[in-house]
Design a protein around this motif. Structure first.
Motif, PDB file in Angstrom:
ATOM      1  N   SER A  73       0.729  -1.262  -0.039  1.00  0.00           N
ATOM      2  CA  SER A  73      -0.159   0.085   0.008  1.00  0.00           C
ATOM      3  C   SER A  73       0.952   1.363  -0.071  1.00  0.00           C
ATOM      4  CB  SER A  73      -0.999  -0.001   1.199  1.00  0.00           C
ATOM      5  OG  SER A  73      -1.738  -1.112   1.204  1.00  0.00           O
ATOM      6  N   LEU A  83       2.387   2.194  -3.559  1.00  0.00           N
ATOM      7  CA  LEU A  83       1.050   2.607  -4.200  1.00  0.00           C
ATOM      8  C   LEU A  83       0.777   4.227  -3.892  1.00  0.00           C
ATOM      9  CD1 LEU A  83      -1.298  -0.281  -4.436  1.00  0.00           C
ATOM     10  CD2 LEU A  83       0.186   0.486  -6.398  1.00  0.00           C
ATOM     11  N   ILE A  84       0.880   4.368  -2.585  1.00  0.00           N
ATOM     12  CA  ILE A  84       0.525   5.729  -2.276  1.00  0.00           C
ATOM     13  C   ILE A  84       1.752   6.756  -2.485  1.00  0.00           C
ATOM     14  CG2 ILE A  84       0.176   7.225  -0.087  1.00  0.00           C
ATOM     15  CD1 ILE A  84      -1.322   4.917   1.265  1.00  0.00           C
ATOM     16  N   HIS A  85       2.937   6.206  -2.457  1.00  0.00           N
ATOM     17  CA  HIS A  85       4.177   7.259  -2.441  1.00  0.00           C
ATOM     18  C   HIS A  85       4.264   7.279  -4.100  1.00  0.00           C
ATOM     19  CE1 HIS A  85       5.940   7.799   1.377  1.00  0.00           C
ATOM     20  NE2 HIS A  85       5.548   6.433   1.759  1.00  0.00           N
ATOM     21  N   LYS A  86       4.015   6.194  -4.932  1.00  0.00           N
ATOM     22  CA  LYS A  86       3.991   6.383  -6.318  1.00  0.00           C
ATOM     23  C   LYS A  86       3.212   7.207  -6.753  1.00  0.00           C
ATOM     24  CE  LYS A  86       5.190   5.059 -10.500  1.00  0.00           C
ATOM     25  NZ  LYS A  86       6.286   5.433 -10.988  1.00  0.00           N
ATOM     26  N   GLU A  87       1.728   7.208  -6.073  1.00  0.00           N
ATOM     27  CA  GLU A  87       0.679   8.282  -6.524  1.00  0.00           C
ATOM     28  C   GLU A  87       0.780   9.827  -6.182  1.00  0.00           C
ATOM     29  OE1 GLU A  87      -4.143   9.052  -5.864  1.00  0.00           O
ATOM     30  OE2 GLU A  87      -3.154   7.207  -4.905  1.00  0.00           O
ATOM     31  N   TYR A  88       1.491   9.845  -5.250  1.00  0.00           N
ATOM     32  CA  TYR A  88       1.826  11.350  -4.797  1.00  0.00           C
ATOM     33  C   TYR A  88       3.417  11.975  -5.351  1.00  0.00           C
ATOM     34  CZ  TYR A  88      -2.280  11.542  -1.658  1.00  0.00           C
ATOM     35  OH  TYR A  88      -3.342  11.305  -1.414  1.00  0.00           O
TER      36      TYR A  88
END
Length: 639
Positions: free
Chosen positions: A419, A422-427
């Motif tokens: 998770s 995914l979060i760090h990639k998204e931001y």
């Protein structure tokens, strides 16, 4: 001429006298032999009465008893109607017979009353079995058990039971009915035992033996007299006539003996088959015909292969033929079928019959129907399989629970790391170091999960094979299966082994199953201790012959009543949804049957770290490695 007529008339009179004497004597002999049959039948009936009188209370074949009584009355009436004693000079024979007949009639009256009492007792027992299901008061169950035991324990005090019944006041209709039937049982049981004692003293075996001996002596005298008359007449007529009549007499006697033998064989419960030397059937008895559905006419001149079910291999029959044709008796089992195609299991003995030249003339097969025994054995094996599968489900449950416990945290970490990626990639905050740290976390925890699978796979590498294994390793494997539960319950697990090299021979998985069952029971008991310290101590030691495994806890122990029943099947102190009552029973069977050891439980007190505790100690004693250990899994539930 007159002298010729006189001689002719004389010889005519002699011949007529000979014919008359032969006919009359033959009739008398037949009457005496018929009388002998009636007496022999009375002996058989008396033995059957004695067996019935000496038997315990239970289901009886009333038709058979009634038939025996009718036969006894028939034989006595036939003997009395024949008036055979009127032609016997020895009057003591009639007196002896009348005494025997009177004793037999008394015994028949007792048998009639026993039969009636038996029916009443069985009826009351069956009613109490139904009634006791509706009674929760343990006093009634205790009395019910003692009443049932009366049939097996003659020393049980009926007066004590009667007093207990009188002291109880029923509170509902079921208790009231139970007391009524129980009092009837005690009363009828007392009368039943008294009747049995009365019947047992009515033994007239000696009188029968004396009567048969005297009657046999009289019969011999009678036959000897007839013989002398015939010899005298034959000497006057010719040697040829003498030989013919003597031969007729011998044939008559042989036919009677043959008739008795044929009746015994024909009415035997065993199957009897007679074949010629080519194995063509010459005779089957009534039992064989009744069970197979074939009449004698349908199987005569056919081979016994007509009964074969086609299951037994040809080599089996080949070895049988080699034995019987070599003149030896053969014993074995057959799997045959009846006329309708239903399977019949038979235990058979086949013996060759030789002629006067020592050559095989016929074969005699005597067989016993063991179909019901085979069906019971099959049912027991199926039950054993179900119990084994049920026991294995316990181990599988522990494995799944342990895996779930050990996987919960790694899976959570993997999920969190994924998770995070995914979060760090998204931001757009995912840098190389963070990516590497999260990926390493996922990889490390994945490897941990893989290693956990490998560990649990190693528990059961041997499957159901007999191997030589280290007992300390077996306990370590058991510990890993329950480690998560020990941790959750905050139970301190103390293990001590004097010798790490102790090995046993057997099925390791089964011993692990025993350890898990015992440890689970201790944990179930310790779970109720609340915040108090919880301990499980394991100690392994050995001497020259045995290894000793002691497993004890501080769960305060159990009642002596529970300990005495703990190894019985389906006995459990847990709620129905928590236990089946089979764990410790199967453990007992594994230790005693497979490992030839012993397992016992007892309450014990012990000290640990200067504190005193009370609990249960399980002692397992197993003989050390034996090279003669069987290389196959023993059957649970057998001794």
């Amino acid at each position: 001429m007159k002298s010729t007529y006189f001689v002719a008339l004389f010889f005519l009179l002699l011949i007529s006298s000979l014919i008359y004497n032969v006919v009359e004597d033959n009739r008398r002999v037949n009457n005496y032999f018929d009388f002998d049959e009636y007496i022999a039948d009375i002996v058989i009936i008396d033995n059957n009465f004695n067996k019935f009188i000496g038997s315990d209370i239970g289901f009886i074949n009333f038709d058979f008893i009634n038939d025996q009584i009718e036969r006894a009355n028939f034989n006595i009436n036939k003997i009395e109607e024949a008036n055979i004693f009127n032609n016997i000079a020895d009057r003591s024979l009639k007196k002896e017979f009348l005494s025997i007949a009177e004793l037999l009639k008394k015994k028949m009256r007792i048998v009639e009353r026993l039969k009636s009492h038996n029916a009443i007792l069985n009826n009351s027992l069956r009613n109490n079995i139904k009634i006791i299901e509706h009674i929760e008061d343990k006093r009634y169950l205790n009395i019910f058990v003692k009443i049932v035991a009366l049939n097996f324990n003659s020393e049980q005090s009926m007066d004590s039971l009667k007093k207990q019944l009188e002291e109880i006041t029923p509170k509902n209709k079921f208790q009231e009915l139970f007391l009524v039937h129980s009092k009837i049982i005690l009363k009828k049981m007392k009368e039943y035992k008294a009747l049995k004692e009365d019947g047992s003293v009515l033994a007239f075996g000696r009188e029968l033996e004396s009567f048969e001996k005297n009657y046999s002596s009289h019969t011999k005298e009678l036959i000897l007299g007839i013989k002398n008359i015939i010899l005298a007449l034959l000497l006057l007529l010719s040697i040829l006539i003498f030989g013919f009549l003597y031969y007729s007499y011998k044939v008559l006697k042989s036919q009677l003996e043959l008739k008795r033998f044929k009746n015994a064989v024909d009415n035997s419960n065993n199957f009897v088959v007679v074949t010629d030397k080519d194995k063509k059937i010459k005779y089957i008895n009534k039992s064989m015909s009744s069970v197979t559905g074939y009449s004698l006419n349908e199987v005569i001149d056919k081979t016994p292969a007509i009964f074969a079910a086609g299951i037994i291999p040809e080599d089996y029959y080949k070895k049988m033929n080699e034995a019987i044709y070599s003149g030896e008796k053969w014993t074995g089992e057959f799997i045959n079928k009846n006329k309708e195609g239903n399977i019949i299991y038979e235990k058979a003995t086949i013996s060759p019959i030789f002629n006067e030249k020592g050559k095989i003339e016929e074969f005699l097969a005597i067989k016993q129907d063991i179909t019901k025994e085979k069906e019971i054995l099959k049912s027991l094996k199926e039950k054993d399989h179900r119990l084994t599968q049920q026991a294995r489900m316990v181990i599988m449950n522990e494995i799944l629970n342990s895996i779930a416990h050990q996987w919960r945290q790694p899976l959570s970490i993997i999920s969190t790391a994924a998770s995070g990626l995914l979060i760090h990639k998204e931001y757009g905050t995912l840098n190389d170091k963070l990516f590497t740290d999260l990926a390493d976390s996922i990889m490390n925890n994945s490897q941990y999960l893989s290693q956990t699978i490998d560990n649990f796979k190693s528990f059961f590498k041997t499957g159901n094979d007999v191997t030589i294994f280290n007992i300390k390793n077996s306990l370590d494997k058991s510990y890993k299966l329950i480690e998560y539960r020990l941790s959750n319950l905050e139970i301190k697990y103390i293990f001590n082994c004097d010798d790490d090299s102790i090995v046993l021979k057997g099925i390791e998985n089964d011993l692990i199953q025993v350890f898990v069952n015992i440890l689970n029971n201790s944990m179930d008991a310790l779970e109720n201790l609340g915040s108090r310290p919880k301990l499980i101590l394991i100690d392994i030691s050995k001497d020259e012959n045995n290894v000793y495994i002691k497993i004890k806890d501080n769960a305060l122990g159990v009642s002596e009543e529970v300990i005495n029943k703990i190894f019985e099947p389906y006995f459990t102190t847990k709620h129905n949804f928590q236990g089946t009552g089979m764990g410790l029973y199967i453990s007992h069977q594994i230790i005693s049957d497979q490992f030839k050891g012993k397992i016992s439980l007892e309450n014990t007190g012990f000290s640990w770290e200067k504190a005193q505790y009370t609990g249960v100690e399980c002692l397992i004693t197993i003989p050390l490695l034996d090279d003669n250990f069987e290389n196959e899994r023993p059957t649970l539930g057998t001794n």
